[in-house]
Design a protein around this motif. Structure first.
Motif, short mmCIF file in Angstrom:
data_model
loop_
_atom_site.label_atom_id
_atom_site.label_comp_id
_atom_site.label_asym_id
_atom_site.label_seq_id
_atom_site.Cartn_x
_atom_site.Cartn_y
_atom_site.Cartn_z
N VAL A 41 11.90 -11.15 6.03
CA VAL A 41 10.83 -10.16 5.82
C VAL A 41 9.88 -10.71 4.76
O VAL A 41 10.31 -11.14 3.68
CB VAL A 41 11.40 -8.81 5.36
N VAL A 42 8.59 -10.73 5.09
CA VAL A 42 7.57 -11.13 4.12
C VAL A 42 6.83 -9.87 3.71
O VAL A 42 6.14 -9.23 4.51
CB VAL A 42 6.61 -12.16 4.73
N ALA A 43 6.99 -9.49 2.45
CA ALA A 43 6.39 -8.26 1.93
C ALA A 43 4.95 -8.52 1.53
O ALA A 43 4.67 -9.21 0.55
CB ALA A 43 7.19 -7.75 0.74
N ALA A 44 4.03 -7.95 2.31
CA ALA A 44 2.60 -8.03 2.01
C ALA A 44 2.04 -6.61 1.96
O ALA A 44 0.88 -6.38 2.32
CB ALA A 44 1.88 -8.86 3.08
N ASP A 45 2.87 -5.68 1.52
CA ASP A 45 2.53 -4.26 1.57
C ASP A 45 2.04 -3.71 0.24
O ASP A 45 2.18 -2.52 -0.06
CB ASP A 45 3.70 -3.43 2.10
N GLY A 46 1.43 -4.56 -0.59
CA GLY A 46 0.69 -4.10 -1.75
C GLY A 46 1.50 -3.79 -2.99
O GLY A 46 2.72 -3.98 -3.05
N ARG A 47 0.78 -3.32 -3.99
CA ARG A 47 1.36 -3.14 -5.32
C ARG A 47 2.47 -2.09 -5.35
O ARG A 47 3.31 -2.09 -6.24
CB ARG A 47 0.27 -2.80 -6.33
N LYS A 48 2.47 -1.17 -4.39
CA LYS A 48 3.53 -0.15 -4.31
C LYS A 48 4.52 -0.51 -3.20
O LYS A 48 5.03 0.36 -2.51
CB LYS A 48 2.92 1.22 -4.07
N GLY B 87 2.60 -5.36 6.36
CA GLY B 87 1.30 -5.20 5.71
C GLY B 87 0.24 -6.00 6.44
O GLY B 87 0.50 -7.13 6.86
N ALA B 88 -0.95 -5.40 6.61
CA ALA B 88 -2.02 -6.05 7.37
C ALA B 88 -3.30 -6.13 6.56
O ALA B 88 -4.39 -5.93 7.09
CB ALA B 88 -2.25 -5.31 8.69
N GLY B 89 -3.17 -6.42 5.26
CA GLY B 89 -4.33 -6.81 4.48
C GLY B 89 -4.62 -8.28 4.75
O GLY B 89 -3.96 -8.92 5.58
N PRO B 90 -5.60 -8.86 4.08
CA PRO B 90 -5.92 -10.27 4.31
C PRO B 90 -4.74 -11.21 4.13
O PRO B 90 -4.55 -12.15 4.91
CB PRO B 90 -7.04 -10.55 3.31
N SER B 91 -3.91 -10.97 3.11
CA SER B 91 -2.75 -11.85 2.89
C SER B 91 -1.75 -11.73 4.03
O SER B 91 -1.24 -12.73 4.54
CB SER B 91 -2.07 -11.52 1.56
N GLY B 92 -1.46 -10.50 4.46
CA GLY B 92 -0.50 -10.30 5.53
C GLY B 92 -0.99 -10.86 6.85
O GLY B 92 -0.22 -11.51 7.58
#
Length: 410
Positions: free
Chosen positions: A161-168, A16-21
């Motif tokens: 693995v760090v899951a930063a791929d959102g609510r789904k 995931g590449a949002g701000p958190s990721g």
């Protein structure tokens, strides 16, 4: 940045590449972990905004991007709350000033697309950090590492693995981590606007019978708006033209910033909440909206996610210093312990505040009004609430502060 490779083993894969990721990838790489970010693309067109509070600013400073971000941001020097419910029992108007904490601002508001762009550039420049522009399609967790299969069939391995791929989150689902979900009878209308009068670095939140109506400063005579209404009211607003909608919002704001002019298209989102029943699984840790989701109230969403990043980074760095396996159950259990209380208490607090605005039950109205009144009139309590709002401290610090308030009240 190393050349992308689908076969190199990594210490950490951030999905995931949002701000958190993006922030997580930068932080872990800065700690010396070989890190890969797996995501199809970074969203550089998101016109919404994020208010970054002090703890987030500290983290972004640590990874070396804050000097670039602050140039795009507006400071939030004052936080004003106005009871606009029109009910029998109403809270007094309260304004919190960051100078009371010897801070120039509680936080800073900026466009998500600016935040994402600067974080992406930093990630592409960061040593020890690889960016794979792929979608993660499958996870196979084993004792020593997890194999991630991308959408094009290529694979990579990571010890964690760090899951930063959102609510789904597919990573959360693959790990078999269950979630609790709930919904609200509300919609959030989100947009940016220009106004005649200066905002003077003051964020104003009107508490209305359908939820908060919040104006948050942006650079210049511009602010972001979050207006929480019923689904029926959202449909009515959706049918309005830009000029009519600007006038509607100006009237809801009691013209405190003068005439309004919309400078972005309104977006509408149903309000809902979610919390993962565990923050970790076999060689996986959840951060951000993969772990928790709640309404856009009190600027807690991304800030909570960035505290996940900081907390996980702290745990992983300690494990690295001791030469421990960063994906072990013991290390991941330490992350669960580190973050669970903060996530749970923030989720409960935001849910309670939102529901207190929706109810006509008189005892709840009285309790909410009394709480705001005491927050305004008792200086030690004001400072406790302000500090906890922008940069939550340790449990012992909170206990010490609340003990002093109790003694003062006694």
């Amino acid at each position: 940045m190393p050349a992308p490779s689908a076969t190199a083993p990594y210490d950490i894969a951030v999905v995931g590449a949002g701000p958190s990721g993006l922030t997580a990838g930068l932080l872990f790489a800065s700690y010396g972990f070989s890190t890969v970010i797996i995501a199809p693309k970074v969203n550089l067109s998101d016109g919404r905004t994020t208010a970054l509070l002090q703890a987030s600013v500290d983290l972004l400073t640590q990874i070396g991007v804050w000097d670039r971000l602050v140039l795009k941001a507006a400071p939030l020097a004052k936080m004003r709350m106005v009871d606009d419910t029109g009910r029998l029992v109403r809270a007094p108007e309260v304004t919190f000033d960051s100078l009371e904490l010897d801070l120039p601002a509680f936080g800073y508001n900026l466009l998500n697309k600016d935040l994402n762009l600067i974080l992406e550039k930093a990630a592409l420049e960061q040593d020890n950090l690889t960016f794979l522009n792929q979608s993660a399609a499958n996870y196979d967790a084993k004792d020593e590492a997890t194999t991630i299969t991308m959408g094009d069939g290529s694979t990579c391995q990571a010890r964690l693995v760090v899951a930063a791929d959102g609510r789904k989150s597919l990573a959360r689902e693959a790990a078999g981590i269950d979630v609790k979900r709930w919904s609200y009878p509300q919609m959030a209308v989100v947009l940016n606007l220009n106004h005649d009068q200066p905002h003077r670095d003051t964020s104003t939140e009107f508490h209305t019978p359908t939820g908060p109506f919040t104006l948050v400063p942006l650079p210049g005579r511009t602010s972001s708006l979050v207006c929480v209404v019923t689904h029926e009211e959202a449909e009515r607003l959706k049918d309005m033209g830009k000029a009519e909608l600007a006038l509607e919002f100006e009237q809801r704001a009691h013209s405190i910033l003068g005439k309004f002019e919309l400078n972005s298209e309104p977006q509408m989102f149903p309000l809902s909440g979610m919390i993962a029943r565990a923050l970790v699984g076999q060689r996986v840790a959840l951060i951000g909206e993969a772990a928790h989701v709640f309404p856009p109230i009190g600027a807690q969403g991304l800030n909570l996610g960035l505290r996940d990043v900081a907390g996980l980074g702290k745990v992983l760095k300690a494990a690295k210093d001791k030469n421990n396996d960063i994906g072990s159950a013991e290390v991941l259990g330490a992350y669960e312990k580190e973050r669970r209380t903060d996530i749970t208490t923030r989720t409960v607090a935001v849910d309670a505040l939102n529901r207190s605005l929706l109810t006509d039950f008189l005892p709840v109205q009285i309790a909410r009004s009394a709480g705001i009144y005491f927050a305004d009139k008792i200086p030690p309590l004001r400072r406790v609430l302000m500090r906890e709002g922008i940069a939550p401290g340790t449990r012992s610090k909170r206990k010490s502060l609340l003990s002093r308030v109790t003694r003062r009240l006694g």
